[in-house]
Design a protein around this motif. Structure first.
Motif, mmCIF file in Angstrom:
data_model
loop_
_atom_site.group_PDB
_atom_site.id
_atom_site.type_symbol
_atom_site.label_atom_id
_atom_site.label_comp_id
_atom_site.label_asym_id
_atom_site.label_seq_id
_atom_site.Cartn_x
_atom_site.Cartn_y
_atom_site.Cartn_z
ATOM 1 N N GLY A 115 -12.917 -1.276 26.812
ATOM 2 C CA GLY A 115 -12.131 -0.369 26.104
ATOM 3 C C GLY A 115 -11.315 1.149 26.910
ATOM 4 N N SER B 161 -9.355 -1.813 23.110
ATOM 5 C CA SER B 161 -9.392 -2.389 23.808
ATOM 6 C C SER B 161 -7.954 -4.420 23.679
ATOM 7 C CB SER B 161 -10.372 -3.117 24.551
ATOM 8 O OG SER B 161 -10.236 -4.582 25.149
ATOM 9 N N THR B 162 -7.464 -4.503 24.719
ATOM 10 C CA THR B 162 -6.150 -5.372 24.048
ATOM 11 C C THR B 162 -6.805 -6.863 23.596
ATOM 12 O OG1 THR B 162 -5.931 -5.891 26.474
ATOM 13 C CG2 THR B 162 -4.896 -4.714 24.484
ATOM 14 N N THR B 163 -8.419 -7.060 24.150
ATOM 15 C CA THR B 163 -9.051 -8.508 24.212
ATOM 16 C C THR B 163 -10.205 -7.997 23.638
ATOM 17 O OG1 THR B 163 -10.727 -7.792 25.692
ATOM 18 C CG2 THR B 163 -8.387 -8.965 26.599
ATOM 19 N N LYS B 164 -11.214 -9.328 23.090
ATOM 20 C CA LYS B 164 -12.028 -8.691 22.444
ATOM 21 C C LYS B 164 -13.683 -8.222 23.309
ATOM 22 C CE LYS B 164 -15.119 -11.374 19.342
ATOM 23 N NZ LYS B 164 -15.502 -12.250 19.534
ATOM 24 N N ASP B 165 -13.475 -8.890 24.078
ATOM 25 C CA ASP B 165 -14.464 -8.323 25.176
ATOM 26 C C ASP B 165 -14.504 -7.589 26.482
ATOM 27 O OD1 ASP B 165 -16.780 -9.313 23.651
ATOM 28 O OD2 ASP B 165 -16.731 -11.565 24.675
ATOM 29 N N SER C 298 -22.307 -6.518 8.478
ATOM 30 C CA SER C 298 -21.259 -6.726 9.002
ATOM 31 C C SER C 298 -21.154 -4.690 8.795
ATOM 32 C CB SER C 298 -19.833 -6.351 8.324
ATOM 33 O OG SER C 298 -20.515 -6.424 6.711
ATOM 34 N N LYS D 107 -1.077 -11.106 10.757
ATOM 35 C CA LYS D 107 -1.117 -11.459 11.712
ATOM 36 C C LYS D 107 0.001 -12.767 12.465
ATOM 37 C CE LYS D 107 -6.185 -10.107 12.515
ATOM 38 N NZ LYS D 107 -7.901 -10.824 12.645
#
Length: 576
Positions: free
Chosen positions: A61, A54-58, A39, A94
C-alpha cells in the motif's frame, strides 16, 4: 472471532495475602489495540490511524496524504466515540464502471472506543446485615461482576484474590473465608480500555455465636436455690447476636430477653436448652444445661448427749452436751446456726453445753443448705439442773443420845432420805467405816457392836452428785446384867433349892456399861410382869411378898436404853 494479541504486563511478581493487607494487588497493564470482529473494526480511540491504498488485494500500500493539511494525516486520529466513516462520494458498479443507480455513498466504518467498561458488583446466596458503615454476610456468599461495555465489547473482568488479580468467572465467585474483606475488581474491553479499579468492603461471618450460662447467686454443683437467677450471655465476634432462644424441659421455645428468677419455678430437675443466632443466620449448636432447683430447706435435729431426764421438763446438767445434725434433700447442709441464753447466734462447729443459773433455758437453732434455703428457726427448752440433791439420815429406834454419843442397837433401822426439788433424786449411797459403798434401797441395820461412822450421799436424775455427808452412832448390842439379892442368908437347902424364912426380902438390880438400865421387870410364880421400883408398884423389898411357905419362882427382865434385854430366873423355898 478474531482478536489481536493482548499484552498483559505484570509489573511486580511479589504479592500479599488479600485478607491480611487489604490493599490492592499489582494491577495488570493492557496494551491499546485494534480489534476486528466480523466486518467491524474497533480501534482504541487514542491510537494513531495510518491509511494506505493498493491496486491489489495483498499488494503493497501507499499511505494517503492530505496535501491541504499534511498534519492531519499520517497519523490521523478518530474524533468520534463509536462509529467513524472513511467516505468515497459515489459507489461505482464494478461491471458497468458507472455509478450505481440510484447513487449511493461508499462508507468505510471504523469504531473508535475510548471508554473503559463499567463494572458493578452484586452479592447473592448469603444473609446480609448492615450496621452503620459495616456490611456483614453469612455462609454461601457469592458475588456477580456484571460489566457494561457499549463499543468494542467486554474482554475480561478481574477481581482480587489471595493478593493478586484473577480473571472472574462464576466458578470462582464463592467467598468462604471469614473475616474483613476488601474486594477489588475491574474490567477491560477488547481494545485495551482498562477500567479504574473499584472496591467494596464487607465482613464475612461464618462462625455462630457462643452462649454461656451464668447463674447469679448461689449454685452448688448442679443445684441452684430460689434466690438464684439464671442468665444467658451470648457473644458474637463479627455481625453480633440477633437472638437467643431457650426452652425449659423441652417446653415451648422462647426468645431469651432477661434474667430468669428461680423463685418463680417449682422445685425439681430442669433441662435448659439454649442457642443463639447471629445477624447473618449463623446458628449455634443447641446446648443443654441440666440443673436441679432445690427449694426445700434442710431439717435440723438437736441431740442430747449425757445427763438427761424427762419429767415435767427435760432436765439436763452442766455436763450435758448438745449436738446439732441436719439433713437436706439435695444440695446438702451448709451450716447450722444456734444460740442459747449465754451464747450469741453462731455457726455450730462442736458440741456445746448450757451454763448459768438454775432454771429453764431455750436453745434456738436452724440449718441452711448450700443454696441458701434456710430452715425456720426451731426452739427447744431444757431445765438446767445444776444443784445437787440433799440427803438426811435417820437412825431410827431404838436410839439413845448421851454424852455426845448416839447409841443404837442392831434393831435400829437406819434410813436415808434424799430431797431434790428439780430433776428429783435418783439414788443414794452409803458406806460404814470406810467399807464398800452400798446403794441404798431400804432401811438397814448395823449388827456388829461398836462405833460406826456412816458416809452417805445422793445423786439426782441428771447425775448431780452431792458432797458426802457423815453420821455417827454407837451400836450397843450388850444387854444389862441382872443382880438378885436377899436381905438375909438362906437357912437351909432342900431339893437343891435354897430355903429362906417367910419374912425374907428380895432386892433386884441391873447394870449396863453403855447406856444404862432403862427398866427392870419381874414376875412371881407366873404372875404378870411388874416394874421394879416403879412408883406404881411396891418393891419386893418393901412388902411381905414371900410370907407364905412354899416354892417360889421369880423371873426378872432387865432392859437398857436401846432395848437390849436380859432375863434371869431364880427358884427358892420359903418356910415359916
Amino acid at each position: 472471532m478474531k482478536k489481536n494479541k493482548i499484552l498483559w504486563v505484570v509489573m511486580c511478581l511479589s504479592f500479599f495475602h488479600e485478607g491480611n493487607t487489604q490493599s490492592e494487588p499489582e494491577k495488570p497493564v493492557f496494551e491499546a489495540i485494534m480489534f476486528q470482529e466480523g466486518s467491524k473494526i474497533y480501534v482504541q480511540r487514542d491510537l494513531p490511524i495510518y491509511l494506505s491504498v493498493s491496486t491489489t488485494k495483498d499488494g503493497k500500500g501507499i499511505n494517503l496524504e492530505t496535501p491541504a493539511h499534511p498534519q492531519d494525516a499520517n497519523p490521523m486520529f478518530l474524533d468520534t466515540e463509536g462509529v467513524n466513516y472513511i467516505r468515497s462520494k459515489w459507489a461505482i458498479d464494478k461491471e458497468k464502471q458507472t455509478y450505481h443507480d440510484p447513487k449511493r455513498e461508499i462508507l468505510f466504518p471504523i469504531y473508535a472506543d475510548g471508554n473503559a467498561p463499567k463494572t458493578k458488583i452484586f452479592f447473592k446466596g448469603a444473609p446480609e446485615y448492615i450496621e452503620g458503615q459495616n456490611t456483614f454476610f453469612g455462609k454461601g456468599l457469592q458475588f456477580i461482576l456484571p460489566a457494561k461495555e457499549s463499543v468494542s465489547g467486554l474482554s475480561k473482568t478481574f477481581f482480587s484474590n489471595n493478593g493478586e488479580y484473577v480473571e472472574y468467572d462464576e466458578s470462582k465467585s464463592s467467598l468462604n473465608v471469614e473475616g474483613a474483606r476488601k474486594l477489588f475488581f475491574f474490567s477491560v474491553d477488547n481494545v485495551g480500555n482498562t477500567e479504574s479499579s473499584r472496591s467494596t468492603s464487607f465482613i464475612i461471618d461464618l462462625t455462630p455465636p457462643e452462649t454461656m450460662v451464668e447463674f447469679i447467686g448461689v449454685k452448688f454443683e448442679n443445684v441452684v436455690g430460689p434466690s438464684t437467677k439464671f442468665a444467658l450471655v451470648s457473644k458474637d465476634n463479627l455481625s453480633g447476636v440477633h437472638a437467643t432462644y431457650m426452652s425449659l424441659n423441652e417446653d415451648q421455645e422462647l426468645i431469651y430477653e432477661t434474667q430468669l428468677s428461680m423463685a418463680s419455678l417449682d422445685e425439681g430437675p430442669y433441662k435448659i436448652n439454649y442457642y443463639s443466632v447471629d445477624n447473618v443466620e449463623n446458628k449455634e449448636l443447641p446446648k443443654i444445661e441440666e440443673i436441679f432447683l432445690d427449694k426445700t430447706a434442710p431439717v435440723s435435729t438437736l441431740k442430747v448427749i449425757g445427763d438427761k431426764f424427762e419429767g415435767e421438763y427435760i432436765f439436763v446438767s452442766e455436763r450435758t452436751e448438745f449436738n446439732l445434725v441436719a439433713t437436706d434433700n439435695k444440695a446438702g447442709v451448709k451450716e447450722i446456726y444456734f444460740s442459747t441464753p449465754s451464747i450469741q447466734e453462731k455457726i455450730f462447729t462442736d458440741n456445746f453445753k448450757l451454763t448459768g443459773s438454775l432454771g429453764l433455758k431455750s436453745i434456738n437453732f436452724y440449718a441452711v443448705d448450700r443454696v441458701n434455703n434456710s430452715e425456720k428457726q426451731k426452739s427447744e427448752s431444757f431445765f438446767l439442773d445444776n444443784k445437787a440433791p440433799s440427803t438426811s439420815i435417820n437412825f431410827g429406834n431404838p436410839s439413845f443420845f448421851t454424852r455426845d454419843t448416839l447409841f443404837i442397837s442392831e434393831q435400829s433401822e437406819i434410813s436415808l432420805l434424799a430431797k431434790d426439788d428439780d430433776s428429783g433424786p435418783k439414788s443414794s449411797h452409803y458406806r460404814v467405816n470406810d467399807g464398800d459403798t452400798i446403794t441404798y434401797e431400804e432401811p438397814f441395820n448395823l449388827k456388829n457392836e461398836g462405833y460406826k461412822r456412816i458416809e452417805f450421799f445422793s445423786t439426782d436424775n441428771v447425775n448431780n452428785l452431792e458432797s458426802s455427808k457423815y453420821g455417827a452412832a454407837y451400836v450397843d448390842n450388850s444387854p444389862p446384867e441382872i443382880f438378885i439379892n436377899f436381905g438375909l442368908e438362906q437357912i437351909g437347902t432342900e431339893d437343891e433349892l435354897a430355903v429362906y424364912p417367910n419374912y425374907v426380902r428380895m432386892f433386884l438390880g441391873a447394870t449396863d456399861d453403855k447406856t444404862g438400865t432403862k427398866e427392870i421387870l419381874y414376875s412371881i410364880n407366873g404372875s404378870d410382869y411388874k416394874a421394879y421400883s416403879s412408883p406404881k408398884t411396891i418393891d419386893l423389898s418393901e412388902r411381905g411378898a414371900f410370907s407364905s411357905s412354899k416354892k417360889y419362882e421369880v423371873k426378872v427382865i432387865a432392859r437398857d436404853m436401846v432395848g437390849n434385854e436380859t432375863n434371869k430366873t431364880l427358884s427358892f423355898l420359903v418356910k415359916g
